[in-house]
Design a protein around this motif. Structure first.
Motif, PDB file in Angstrom:
ATOM      1  N   ALA A 149     -12.253 -18.346  -6.102  1.00 37.91           N
ATOM      2  CA  ALA A 149     -13.008 -19.483  -5.575  1.00 37.91           C
ATOM      3  C   ALA A 149     -12.284 -20.068  -4.371  1.00 37.91           C
ATOM      4  CB  ALA A 149     -13.162 -20.548  -6.656  1.00 37.91           C
ATOM      5  N   GLY A 150     -13.032 -20.445  -3.360  1.00 39.92           N
ATOM      6  CA  GLY A 150     -12.479 -21.130  -2.209  1.00 39.92           C
ATOM      7  C   GLY A 150     -11.818 -20.243  -1.177  1.00 39.92           C
ATOM      8  N   ALA A 151     -11.932 -18.945  -1.305  1.00 38.68           N
ATOM      9  CA  ALA A 151     -11.303 -18.038  -0.347  1.00 38.68           C
ATOM     10  C   ALA A 151     -12.188 -17.828   0.872  1.00 38.68           C
ATOM     11  CB  ALA A 151     -11.010 -16.691  -0.995  1.00 38.68           C
ATOM     12  N   LYS A 152     -11.553 -17.742   2.027  1.00 42.84           N
ATOM     13  CA  LYS A 152     -12.274 -17.427   3.252  1.00 42.84           C
ATOM     14  C   LYS A 152     -12.729 -15.970   3.229  1.00 42.84           C
ATOM     15  CE  LYS A 152     -10.001 -17.004   7.138  1.00 42.84           C
ATOM     16  NZ  LYS A 152      -9.181 -17.318   8.321  1.00 42.84           N
ATOM     17  N   GLU A 153     -11.859 -15.114   2.683  1.00 42.15           N
ATOM     18  CA  GLU A 153     -12.208 -13.704   2.522  1.00 42.15           C
ATOM     19  C   GLU A 153     -11.356 -13.089   1.425  1.00 42.15           C
ATOM     20  OE1 GLU A 153     -10.846 -10.833   5.585  1.00 42.15           O
ATOM     21  OE2 GLU A 153      -9.811 -12.534   6.479  1.00 42.15           O
ATOM     22  N   ILE A 154     -11.811 -11.965   0.911  1.00 41.94           N
ATOM     23  CA  ILE A 154     -11.062 -11.183  -0.067  1.00 41.94           C
ATOM     24  C   ILE A 154     -10.856  -9.810   0.539  1.00 41.94           C
ATOM     25  CG2 ILE A 154     -11.069 -10.158  -2.364  1.00 41.94           C
ATOM     26  CD1 ILE A 154     -13.014 -12.380  -3.214  1.00 41.94           C
ATOM     27  N   GLU A 155      -9.624  -9.362   0.551  1.00 39.54           N
ATOM     28  CA  GLU A 155      -9.307  -8.064   1.131  1.00 39.54           C
ATOM     29  C   GLU A 155      -8.505  -7.254   0.119  1.00 39.54           C
ATOM     30  OE1 GLU A 155      -6.927  -6.235   5.009  1.00 39.54           O
ATOM     31  OE2 GLU A 155      -7.008  -8.389   4.697  1.00 39.54           O
ATOM     32  N   ILE A 156      -8.892  -6.005  -0.076  1.00 39.85           N
ATOM     33  CA  ILE A 156      -8.141  -5.098  -0.942  1.00 39.85           C
ATOM     34  C   ILE A 156      -7.321  -4.182  -0.044  1.00 39.85           C
ATOM     35  CG2 ILE A 156      -8.282  -3.246  -2.644  1.00 39.85           C
ATOM     36  CD1 ILE A 156     -10.903  -4.509  -3.610  1.00 39.85           C
ATOM     37  N   ILE A 157      -6.023  -4.163  -0.276  1.00 43.18           N
ATOM     38  CA  ILE A 157      -5.145  -3.316   0.529  1.00 43.18           C
ATOM     39  C   ILE A 157      -4.349  -2.394  -0.384  1.00 43.18           C
ATOM     40  CG2 ILE A 157      -4.981  -4.957   2.439  1.00 43.18           C
ATOM     41  CD1 ILE A 157      -2.261  -5.803   1.365  1.00 43.18           C
ATOM     42  N   ASP A 158      -3.867  -1.312   0.173  1.00 45.04           N
ATOM     43  CA  ASP A 158      -3.038  -0.371  -0.566  1.00 45.04           C
ATOM     44  C   ASP A 158      -1.590  -0.844  -0.550  1.00 45.04           C
ATOM     45  OD1 ASP A 158      -5.196   1.370  -1.051  1.00 45.04           O
ATOM     46  OD2 ASP A 158      -4.917   2.364   0.882  1.00 45.04           O
ATOM     47  N   ASP A 159      -0.907  -0.678  -1.675  1.00 42.40           N
ATOM     48  CA  ASP A 159       0.488  -1.051  -1.790  1.00 42.40           C
ATOM     49  C   ASP A 159       1.137  -0.098  -2.791  1.00 42.40           C
ATOM     50  OD1 ASP A 159       2.853  -2.450  -1.425  1.00 42.40           O
ATOM     51  OD2 ASP A 159       2.137  -4.328  -2.249  1.00 42.40           O
ATOM     52  N   TRP A 160       2.381  -0.375  -3.118  1.00 38.93           N
ATOM     53  CA  TRP A 160       3.124   0.441  -4.076  1.00 38.93           C
ATOM     54  C   TRP A 160       3.827  -0.476  -5.062  1.00 38.93           C
ATOM     55  CZ3 TRP A 160       2.644   5.652  -3.772  1.00 38.93           C
ATOM     56  CH2 TRP A 160       2.155   6.174  -2.578  1.00 38.93           C
ATOM     57  N   ALA A 161       3.953  -0.019  -6.301  1.00 41.79           N
ATOM     58  CA  ALA A 161       4.731  -0.736  -7.315  1.00 41.79           C
ATOM     59  C   ALA A 161       5.759   0.220  -7.893  1.00 41.79           C
ATOM     60  CB  ALA A 161       3.824  -1.255  -8.426  1.00 41.79           C
ATOM     61  N   SER A 162       6.924  -0.316  -8.175  1.00 41.91           N
ATOM     62  CA  SER A 162       7.978   0.468  -8.801  1.00 41.91           C
ATOM     63  C   SER A 162       7.746   0.451 -10.310  1.00 41.91           C
ATOM     64  CB  SER A 162       9.342  -0.122  -8.462  1.00 41.91           C
ATOM     65  OG  SER A 162      10.349   0.600  -9.123  1.00 41.91           O
ATOM     66  N   VAL A 163       7.417   1.591 -10.856  1.00 43.85           N
ATOM     67  CA  VAL A 163       7.185   1.676 -12.296  1.00 43.85           C
ATOM     68  C   VAL A 163       8.480   1.982 -13.043  1.00 43.85           C
ATOM     69  CG1 VAL A 163       4.742   2.236 -12.098  1.00 43.85           C
ATOM     70  CG2 VAL A 163       6.432   4.080 -12.089  1.00 43.85           C
ATOM     71  N   GLU A 164       9.466   2.461 -12.324  1.00 45.55           N
ATOM     72  CA  GLU A 164      10.841   2.596 -12.796  1.00 45.55           C
ATOM     73  C   GLU A 164      11.700   2.767 -11.550  1.00 45.55           C
ATOM     74  OE1 GLU A 164      11.424   7.233 -13.966  1.00 45.55           O
ATOM     75  OE2 GLU A 164      10.209   6.055 -15.349  1.00 45.55           O
ATOM     76  N   TYR A 165      12.990   2.653 -11.711  1.00 49.34           N
ATOM     77  CA  TYR A 165      13.874   2.699 -10.556  1.00 49.34           C
ATOM     78  C   TYR A 165      13.652   3.987  -9.758  1.00 49.34           C
ATOM     79  CZ  TYR A 165      17.992   2.160  -7.686  1.00 49.34           C
ATOM     80  OH  TYR A 165      18.828   2.016  -6.615  1.00 49.34           O
ATOM     81  N   ASN A 166      13.416   3.823  -8.464  1.00 49.36           N
ATOM     82  CA  ASN A 166      13.251   4.929  -7.514  1.00 49.36           C
ATOM     83  C   ASN A 166      11.962   5.718  -7.727  1.00 49.36           C
ATOM     84  OD1 ASN A 166      14.473   5.635  -5.179  1.00 49.36           O
ATOM     85  ND2 ASN A 166      15.975   7.009  -6.085  1.00 49.36           N
TER      86      ASN A 166
END
Length: 172
Positions: A149-166
């Protein structure tokens, strides 16, 4: 608050961050730590943008640098902590940033506010495998719906998450 005063090397700029599981499964996560080497990836993983927080003017809520150093530190104040309702604020951007968490039946709410006219972005990092789609003011997934609610826009971007070290996995 950042409580390690001399060497807060494991500290992140993550004031008021949260993670969310649905039926025991990760749904909203932060990007984790994949390395301790002083790289741009390490700097990003310690930044506010790598966490589920409100970012104002593209800055970090606390100043993290040099792989293991912290300069300016946000001061956090918890104002309400009950069974299904938590409110807190911090001053990491030089203004008061407030966050409310509320759990009611099958709904979990996160409400942000900030005393500023500068650009504010609320980051939400979905767990690996969660594929949100934008529909009006909602992010829909197979697991749940996120109403924005209240957002000017919603953007989906690609990223990365570390699921374990390295080891990184793609996220949205």
């Amino acid at each position: 608050n950042i409580t390690a005063t001399y060497q807060p090397g494991h500290t992140h700029a993550d004031s008021l961050n949260y993670e969310l599981r649905i039926n025991g499964e990760n749904f909203i996560v932060d990007t984790g730590i994949s390395t301790y080497n002083k790289t741009t990836r390490r700097q990003y993983e310690r930044s506010s943008m790598a966490h589920n927080v409100l970012v104002i003017d593209g800055r970090d809520s606390s100043e993290v640098w040099g792989g293991f150093r912290v300069g300016r530190r946000a001061q956090v104040q918890l104002t309400n902590d009950s069974d299904n309702h938590i409110e807190a604020w911090h001053d990491g951007y030089g203004v008061k940033v407030k966050r409310l968490f509320e759990l009611c039946d099958n709904e979990f709410s996160v409400v942000d506010s900030a005393d500023t006219a500068k650009e504010a972005i609320s980051y939400i990092h979905f767990a690996p495998g969660i594929m949100p789609m934008v529909e009006d003011n909602r992010l829909t997934t197979m697991q749940a719906e996120v109403v924005v609610a209240g957002a000017k826009e919603i953007e989906i971007i690609d990223d990365w998450a570390s699921v374990e070290y390295n080891r990184l996995e793609p996220i949205k």
